[in-house]
Design a protein around this motif. Structure first.
Motif, PDB file in Angstrom:
ATOM      1  N   ILE A   1       0.844  -0.974   0.023  1.00  0.00           N
ATOM      2  CA  ILE A   1       0.045  -0.124  -0.257  1.00  0.00           C
ATOM      3  C   ILE A   1       0.936   1.201  -0.142  1.00  0.00           C
ATOM      4  CG2 ILE A   1      -1.494   1.466   1.341  1.00  0.00           C
ATOM      5  CD1 ILE A   1      -2.923  -1.365   2.052  1.00  0.00           C
ATOM      6  N   ILE A   2       1.795   1.407   0.789  1.00  0.00           N
ATOM      7  CA  ILE A   2       2.607   2.414   0.825  1.00  0.00           C
ATOM      8  C   ILE A   2       3.465   2.571  -0.332  1.00  0.00           C
ATOM      9  CG2 ILE A   2       4.730   3.462   2.044  1.00  0.00           C
ATOM     10  CD1 ILE A   2       3.788   1.848   4.593  1.00  0.00           C
ATOM     11  N   VAL A   3       4.076   1.724  -0.923  1.00  0.00           N
ATOM     12  CA  VAL A   3       4.911   1.843  -2.188  1.00  0.00           C
ATOM     13  C   VAL A   3       3.863   2.074  -3.393  1.00  0.00           C
ATOM     14  CG1 VAL A   3       6.118   0.538  -4.082  1.00  0.00           C
ATOM     15  CG2 VAL A   3       6.513   0.021  -1.728  1.00  0.00           C
ATOM     16  N   THR A   4       2.723   1.673  -3.364  1.00  0.00           N
ATOM     17  CA  THR A   4       1.715   1.870  -4.342  1.00  0.00           C
ATOM     18  C   THR A   4       1.424   3.343  -4.316  1.00  0.00           C
ATOM     19  OG1 THR A   4       0.864  -0.372  -4.041  1.00  0.00           O
ATOM     20  CG2 THR A   4      -0.337   1.193  -5.363  1.00  0.00           C
ATOM     21  N   PHE A   5       1.167   3.806  -3.128  1.00  0.00           N
ATOM     22  CA  PHE A   5       0.828   5.312  -2.938  1.00  0.00           C
ATOM     23  C   PHE A   5       1.910   6.246  -3.461  1.00  0.00           C
ATOM     24  CE2 PHE A   5      -2.820   4.070   0.057  1.00  0.00           C
ATOM     25  CZ  PHE A   5      -3.692   4.622  -0.981  1.00  0.00           C
ATOM     26  N   ILE A   6       3.122   5.806  -2.977  1.00  0.00           N
ATOM     27  CA  ILE A   6       4.240   6.562  -3.541  1.00  0.00           C
ATOM     28  C   ILE A   6       4.365   6.680  -4.921  1.00  0.00           C
ATOM     29  CG2 ILE A   6       6.775   6.922  -3.708  1.00  0.00           C
ATOM     30  CD1 ILE A   6       6.803   5.506  -0.704  1.00  0.00           C
ATOM     31  N   VAL A   7       4.063   5.498  -5.661  1.00  0.00           N
ATOM     32  CA  VAL A   7       4.262   5.253  -7.170  1.00  0.00           C
ATOM     33  C   VAL A   7       3.029   6.203  -7.559  1.00  0.00           C
ATOM     34  CG1 VAL A   7       4.100   3.912  -9.260  1.00  0.00           C
ATOM     35  CG2 VAL A   7       5.477   3.318  -7.257  1.00  0.00           C
ATOM     36  N   MET A   8       1.927   6.148  -6.974  1.00  0.00           N
ATOM     37  CA  MET A   8       0.638   6.738  -7.448  1.00  0.00           C
ATOM     38  C   MET A   8       0.976   8.419  -7.249  1.00  0.00           C
ATOM     39  SD  MET A   8      -2.291   4.344  -5.920  1.00  0.00           S
ATOM     40  CE  MET A   8      -3.594   5.456  -5.919  1.00  0.00           C
ATOM     41  N   PHE A   9       1.398   8.663  -6.037  1.00  0.00           N
ATOM     42  CA  PHE A   9       1.638  10.262  -6.003  1.00  0.00           C
ATOM     43  C   PHE A   9       2.487  11.001  -7.032  1.00  0.00           C
ATOM     44  CE2 PHE A   9      -0.605  10.014  -2.021  1.00  0.00           C
ATOM     45  CZ  PHE A   9      -1.055  11.309  -1.817  1.00  0.00           C
ATOM     46  N   ARG A  10       3.598  10.078  -7.425  1.00  0.00           N
ATOM     47  CA  ARG A  10       4.396  10.556  -8.405  1.00  0.00           C
ATOM     48  C   ARG A  10       4.001  10.576  -9.658  1.00  0.00           C
ATOM     49  NH1 ARG A  10      10.516   8.574  -8.249  1.00  0.00           N
ATOM     50  NH2 ARG A  10      10.273   9.949  -9.744  1.00  0.00           N
ATOM     51  N   LEU A  11       3.007   9.737 -10.178  1.00  0.00           N
ATOM     52  CA  LEU A  11       2.333   9.750 -11.367  1.00  0.00           C
ATOM     53  C   LEU A  11       1.341  10.792 -11.413  1.00  0.00           C
ATOM     54  CD1 LEU A  11       1.221   5.663 -11.962  1.00  0.00           C
ATOM     55  CD2 LEU A  11       2.846   7.277 -13.483  1.00  0.00           C
ATOM     56  N   ASN A  12       0.519  11.015 -10.288  1.00  0.00           N
ATOM     57  CA  ASN A  12      -0.248  12.184 -10.247  1.00  0.00           C
ATOM     58  C   ASN A  12      -0.868  12.402  -8.823  1.00  0.00           C
ATOM     59  OD1 ASN A  12      -2.856  13.670 -10.291  1.00  0.00           O
ATOM     60  ND2 ASN A  12      -2.451  13.604 -12.815  1.00  0.00           N
ATOM     61  N   TRP A  13      -0.298  13.440  -8.426  1.00  0.00           N
ATOM     62  CA  TRP A  13      -0.579  13.754  -6.827  1.00  0.00           C
ATOM     63  C   TRP A  13      -2.343  13.939  -6.806  1.00  0.00           C
ATOM     64  CZ3 TRP A  13      -2.490  18.077  -5.059  1.00  0.00           C
ATOM     65  CH2 TRP A  13      -2.310  19.380  -5.798  1.00  0.00           C
ATOM     66  N   GLN A  14      -3.014  14.481  -7.756  1.00  0.00           N
ATOM     67  CA  GLN A  14      -4.201  15.215  -7.704  1.00  0.00           C
ATOM     68  C   GLN A  14      -5.055  13.796  -7.259  1.00  0.00           C
ATOM     69  OE1 GLN A  14      -2.357  16.202 -10.184  1.00  0.00           O
ATOM     70  NE2 GLN A  14      -2.875  18.430 -10.304  1.00  0.00           N
ATOM     71  N   LEU A  15      -4.970  13.191  -8.177  1.00  0.00           N
ATOM     72  CA  LEU A  15      -5.652  11.622  -8.483  1.00  0.00           C
ATOM     73  C   LEU A  15      -5.434  10.961  -7.030  1.00  0.00           C
ATOM     74  CD1 LEU A  15      -5.555  10.357 -12.082  1.00  0.00           C
ATOM     75  CD2 LEU A  15      -7.698  11.255 -10.848  1.00  0.00           C
ATOM     76  N   SER A  16      -4.108  10.774  -6.639  1.00  0.00           N
ATOM     77  CA  SER A  16      -3.930  10.026  -5.426  1.00  0.00           C
ATOM     78  C   SER A  16      -4.475  10.784  -4.177  1.00  0.00           C
ATOM     79  CB  SER A  16      -2.314  10.072  -5.348  1.00  0.00           C
ATOM     80  OG  SER A  16      -1.670   9.749  -6.370  1.00  0.00           O
ATOM     81  N   LEU A  17      -4.674  11.871  -4.267  1.00  0.00           N
ATOM     82  CA  LEU A  17      -5.193  12.513  -3.001  1.00  0.00           C
ATOM     83  C   LEU A  17      -6.781  12.070  -3.128  1.00  0.00           C
ATOM     84  CD1 LEU A  17      -3.613  14.360  -1.151  1.00  0.00           C
ATOM     85  CD2 LEU A  17      -4.940  16.301  -2.165  1.00  0.00           C
ATOM     86  N   LEU A  18      -7.410  11.842  -3.947  1.00  0.00           N
ATOM     87  CA  LEU A  18      -8.762  11.596  -4.073  1.00  0.00           C
ATOM     88  C   LEU A  18      -8.946   9.974  -3.786  1.00  0.00           C
ATOM     89  CD1 LEU A  18     -10.166  12.670  -7.485  1.00  0.00           C
ATOM     90  CD2 LEU A  18     -11.095  13.119  -5.393  1.00  0.00           C
ATOM     91  N   ALA A  19      -7.852   9.269  -4.032  1.00  0.00           N
ATOM     92  CA  ALA A  19      -7.995   8.005  -3.669  1.00  0.00           C
ATOM     93  C   ALA A  19      -7.780   7.527  -2.435  1.00  0.00           C
ATOM     94  CB  ALA A  19      -6.859   7.044  -4.339  1.00  0.00           C
ATOM     95  N   VAL A  20      -6.950   8.611  -1.406  1.00  0.00           N
ATOM     96  CA  VAL A  20      -6.707   8.253  -0.076  1.00  0.00           C
ATOM     97  C   VAL A  20      -7.602   8.924   0.708  1.00  0.00           C
ATOM     98  CG1 VAL A  20      -4.387   7.527  -0.597  1.00  0.00           C
ATOM     99  CG2 VAL A  20      -4.805   9.950   0.147  1.00  0.00           C
ATOM    100  N   VAL A  21      -8.516   9.864   0.191  1.00  0.00           N
ATOM    101  CA  VAL A  21      -9.051  10.937   1.163  1.00  0.00           C
ATOM    102  C   VAL A  21     -10.155   9.987   2.218  1.00  0.00           C
ATOM    103  CG1 VAL A  21     -11.025  11.278  -0.306  1.00  0.00           C
ATOM    104  CG2 VAL A  21     -10.328  12.933   1.389  1.00  0.00           C
ATOM    105  N   LEU A  22     -10.460   8.815   1.629  1.00  0.00           N
ATOM    106  CA  LEU A  22     -11.502   8.133   2.550  1.00  0.00           C
ATOM    107  C   LEU A  22     -10.617   7.161   3.744  1.00  0.00           C
ATOM    108  CD1 LEU A  22     -14.414   7.078   0.316  1.00  0.00           C
ATOM    109  CD2 LEU A  22     -14.397   8.657   2.193  1.00  0.00           C
TER     110      LEU A  22
END
Lengths: 171, 831
Positions: B395-416
């Motif tokens: 989960i942590i690694v995935t989020f890091i990769v996701m944040f690097r790909l696109n942080w706006q989308l990532s934020l949406l994904a983790v908000v809950l």
């Protein structure tokens, strides 16, 4: 166990059974009332599975089955005496030894065995519900069929792997 | 050591009491005539004019706390003893201590119960002159006890207390009796203030634990019932349960480490996969991105790049499956081995426990522990624990990769996510309760089945099959309810986690597509990769939704298991035991008092001397304490007071091995183990020769019936084997005892189930056997005992008559009566 002061002589009685003559070597010592000639005695194995040739209890062949003596080892007897006892034991302990399993089929709580024994080819049926397959040791099985006949498997590892797999159900 | 500890505790208590007495307010302090209830019964002069402030530490001989008022409410108070009087101090009524009303769904962390210790201020104080006291004693009520005194011939209430204070009250009573000089048996007052009572089995303190823990898990009773070990065995915390169970796995640490790497490998592959199938495939190869391909030296070679990619993807998949297979193999291996270790530990611990433990538990419950609890424990540790790391990392690694790909989308994904964590923690405690509930339902069902199988004969004989079936359906119904409740509860987790992941997914799609179409700020490949990552989070998220319940279930089981492993047997071998290489068989009982419950002695101050080689017969009515007496000799229980000596050594000092070797007992309940007849006879000595076995069987009158069985001594008996009659079982048990060749042979109704003829046979053998050994024989049938050298009659827990058959007949006491009853009965039968 075996009283050194008694003498036990076996013979074949007229009726074809094992007979025995019990006499005391030392007049004062024999168990009272048991001296004499018995036309019919039975040889009973005290340890039929773990020590079939030793500890043979010789009992009067009537209902009370009073014990006359215990023979610790029949090998100590003379050959002809041994033979007499062996014959009686063979008869008393008829139990074919299974050498080869041809097939085992189980259906509705019964298992149908088709086997080769040291006495020949046999088909028999056992009830799966009861304790009809007894483990005498890790490798030795006693199987009792629905007619109270008994069969023995001396060493399950001596069977082929496919035969062992057929037996798996009971192990 | 224990004694020392008690001494200091008592000393502290004395000091505290003296301080309390000197520093109190004036009310009621100087022994003014007490009002109301307190004065009632205090017919001992209330010491008018005496100032309790004068009491110094040195004057106080002993103090014991009590915790109940005469109205049955909790108070703090104590009784104390000086050379001249007995004082009773009590504080104001106590409100229930904090934590008594437990928060719903929370495991009990603190043992509550009445607050212990001296009262903070004195509410009442009264004194009874020792010279007016005839006797003091404790009386057992249903769930508490009273300390009463006989003052000027009248029973007088002194104090009431719960089980927590039983041991100290016992000591206190002994001390008072000693001071009064009226101690039973005329024992003189002991100089030492603290009569050592450390040996006393801690059965009473258990009551207090039931009170507070009964609601959750009254199984703890036995575990914590040892006084003096309470501080050594703190309430098992979930964390320590975890680390203790974890230790089982350390034994297979190589496998565990390899296992860990396989988890890591599969986690890595699952992270790489979306990257390969998303960004590399779409943006790199299909999008013909030369810049990207140049990094691999494949610019322009699109087909080759595709081929390489496909090979890489294929390789990753193959590797993934290979790793999975290895993983499954290792999990199965470690799990099976650990389960076996745990079960072995539980089984061995059970063997060490004293008889009392088994008589106080449902066997079904114990069976559940050995069987299914061990399996449940493993579930978490192998299916859960390693993944906890892996999935957290994923989960942590995935989020890091996701944040690097696109942080706006990532934020949406983790908000809950925070909401999820909070809700999970809130939901968990109720699960703990539910799992405990299921265990109890399961236990009670297993017990029911066990009960019915064992008692099948009785059920059939009384035609109660239908009622039993109804009873069973109730039990299995409550198990069903418990299971359904758990599933229902688990669904909340599943729904919650799925909702969060679905909502996040949808948000990301909507916003992502908008970004691709409207703003073109991201490529399609990035979006596909991104969604792929969110998809790859599904697994870990689902895992977290179920890991909570697996964890709860597993720790719940582990706790029950550790209870058994931790349980301290009441009967323990002395640290430096005395060995008896050549026992003589002398038995001495000195002032033995014993009861299965506190203050209800079954044996009262029994003294007895059995000489080596003597045949002693014990006679008495049912429940008179005959079996209890012999149970004490073989140390199945420890005495409450007094000592039992074999060859001059206290049985509590003897090595178990020597004690068991010297004393063999054939009891009323004969048990036949699974195995051959020969094995059963040779139970005490596996090395016994065939001659020995046959000789023992002959002496026990078992040889003939054994020979009559087709398989002779090789007949398999016990559970699943041939069914023996009661008499046959008894004779096998006697043979077992005979083979053990003990110096002391105890026959407790050993021939009750055999016919008269066989009994005579056995009797003859026993008298042969008795040669050179001490024999104690208990029998209802007095004829059995006619060969005894001496007979004792026990009634009401005491030896009331003693002598030979003839002497006792002359006395015309109980023996005479029993004997006449039996012969009368027999002569009637003869008619």
């Amino acid at each position: 166990m075996e009283d050194k002061n008694i003498n036990l002589n076996f013979f074949e009685s007229e009726g074809g059974f094992l007979g025995a003559k019990l006499e005391s070597r030392d007049a004062g010592h024999a168990p009272e009332g048991s001296c004499g000639t018995y036309d019919r005695v039975r040889a009973v194995r005290l340890f039929p599975f773990t020590d079939p040739a030793k500890y043979i209890s010789i009992r009067v062949g009537n209902e009370t089955g009073e014990e006359l003596a215990v023979i610790r080892d029949i090998a100590q007897l003379s050959p002809d005496q041994q033979e007499l006892i062996r014959r009686d034991l063979e008869l008393n302990y008829f139990m074919p030894v299974i050498n080869k399993i041809i097939s085992i089929k189980d259906e509705y709580g019964y298992a149908y065995f088709h086997v080769m024994t040291d006495k020949g080819e046999v088909k028999f049926t056992i009830n799966m519900g009861g304790n009809n397959v007894t483990k005498l040791s890790e490798t030795r099985l006693l199987i009792t069929d629905i007619n109270e006949n008994r069969f023995e498997i001396r060493d399950i590892h001596a069977l082929t792997p496919s035969e062992q797999r057929k037996l798996d159900l009971f192990l | 050591m224990k004694k020392q500890k008690e001494t200091t505790i008592n000393k502290d208590l004395k000091t505290a009491l003296a301080e309390l007495l000197s520093g109190r307010d004036a009310r009621g302090m100087s022994g003014e005539p007490l009002s109301g209830r307190d004065a009632r019964g205090m017919s001992g002069e209330p010491l008018s004019g005496r100032d309790a402030r004068e009491i110094s530490v040195d004057m106080i001989r002993n103090v014991a706390l009590f915790d109940l008022s005469d109205e049955g409410t909790y108070v703090k108070g104590c009784v104390f003893l000086t050379d001249t009087y007995l004082g009773i101090v009590s504080g104001p009524e106590e409100p229930l201590p904090e934590g008594q009303g437990r928060k719903r769904g929370k495991a009990p962390e603190v043992i509550g119960g009445p607050a212990q210790g001296l009262p903070s201020r004195i509410d009442r104080i009264s004194f009874i002159e020792l010279k007016s006291i005839d006797d003091v004693r404790a009386e057992r009520l249903f769930a508490s006890s009273l300390l009463t005194a006989v003052v000027a011939g009248k029973d007088t209430f002194v104090a009431a207390f719960t089980g927590i204070h039983t041991p100290e009250m016992n000591t206190f009573i002994k001390e008072v009796k000693a001071v009064l000089g009226s101690a039973a048996g005329g024992r003189k007052a002991e100089e030492d203030n603290e009569t050592p009572d450390g040996r006393r089995p801690g059965k009473d303190t258990g009551d207090a634990n039931i009170k507070v823990e009964g609601a959750e898990e009254n199984q703890k009773k036995d575990v914590k019932s040892e006084p003096g070990t309470e501080d050594a065995a703190p309430v098992t915390k979930k964390r320590t349960i975890f680390s203790r169970v974890f230790r089982y796995f350390l034994k297979y640490r190589i496998s565990v480490v390899v296992l860990f790497f396989t988890y890591l490998a599969s986690a890595l592959i699952s992270i790489i996969w979306p990257y390969l199938s998303g960004k590399v495939l779409y943006d790199g190869v299909i999008g013909k991105n030369d810049e990207f391909l140049a990094d691999f030296g494949l610019e322009g070679e699109y087909m080759l790049a595709l081929l390489v990619l496909v090979i890489c993807m294929f390789g990753a998949r193959v590797l993934q499956h290979g790793v999975q297979i290895l993983q499954q193999y290792l999990v199965a291996r470690v799990a099976a081995k650990t389960v076996r270790d745990i079960k072995q530990d539980i089984f061995s611990s059970m063997g060490d426990l004293s008889l009392r433990f088994f008589t106080s538990k449902q066997t079904g419950g114990l069976m559940t522990r050995v069987r299914s609890d061990a399996d449940r424990i493993i579930d978490f540790f192998l299916d859960g624990f390693p993944f906890l790391f892996i999935h957290s990392t994923t989960i942590i690694v995935t989020f890091i990769v996701m944040f690097r790909l696109n942080w706006q989308l990532s934020l949406l994904a983790v908000v809950l996510l925070p909401v999820l964590v909070i809700l999970s923690v809130k939901l968990k405690p109720a699960l703990w309760t539910l799992y405990g509930k299921r265990h109890r339902a399961e236990r009670s069902m297993t017990s029911k089945v066990n009960d019915n199988l064992t008692g099948a004969r009785v059920v059939k004989a009384f035609g109660r099959e239908d009622e039993e079936a109804t009873g069973f359906s109730k039990k299995s119904g409550s198990l069903e309810t418990a299971e359904v409740d758990i599933v229902r509860y688990n669904n909340r987790f599943t729904i919650l986690y799925n909702m969060v992941s679905e909502i996040s997914n949808i948000w990301v799609w909507i916003v992502g597509v908008l970004l691709v179409i409207e703003t073109k700020s991201i490529d399609l490949g990035v979006l596909v990769t991104f969604v792929g990552y969110i998809g790859s989070l599904n697994g870990p998220m689902n895992f977290f939704s179920y890991i909570f319940r697996v964890w709860t279930d597993s720790i719940n089981s582990a706790q029950r298991m550790l209870e058994i492993i931790d349980a301290v047997p009441d009967i323990r071998e002395a640290a430096d035991p005395v060995h008896l290489p050549e026992p003589r068989g002398e038995i001495e009982l000195e002032h033995v008092t014993f009861g299965y419950e506190a203050f209800r002695p079954v044996l009262k101050d029994v003294s007895l001397h059995v000489h080596p080689g003597e045949v002693l017969g014990i006679v008495g009515r049912s429940g008179a304490g005959k079996s209890t007496l012999v149970n004490l000799i073989s140390r199945l229980y420890d005495t409450d007071e007094g000592t039992i000596k074999i060859d001059g050594h206290d049985v509590r000092d003897l090595a178990f091995k020597d004690l068991r070797r010297s004393v063999a007992m054939v009891s009323q309940d004969t048990y036949i183990f699974m195995g051959s007849v020969a094995d059963n006879i040779a139970y005490a000595d596996k090395e016994a020769s065939r001659d020995d076995i046959i000789r023992a069987a002959k002496l026990a009158g078992a040889h003939d019936f054994i020979s009559a069985m087709p398989d002779g001594y090789d007949t398999i008996v016990g559970a699943g084997g041939k069914d023996l009659s009661g008499g046959e079982r008894q004779r096998l048990s006697i043979a077992r005892a005979v083979l053990a060749d003990p110096k002391i042979l105890i026959l407790d109704e050993a021939t009750s189930a055999v016919d008269t003829k066989t009994e005579q046979l056995i009797e003859r053998s026993v008298s042969l056997l008795a040669e050179g050994r001490t024999t104690i024989s208990i029998a209802h049938r007095l004829s059995t005992l006619k060969n005894a050298d001496r007979l004792i009659v026990i009634d009401g827990g005491q030896i009331v008559e003693e002598g030979t058959h003839d002497e006792l007949m002359e006395k015309e006491g109980i023996y005479h009566m029993l004997s006449n009853l039996q012969t009368g009965f027999l002569s009637l039968e003869d008619i």
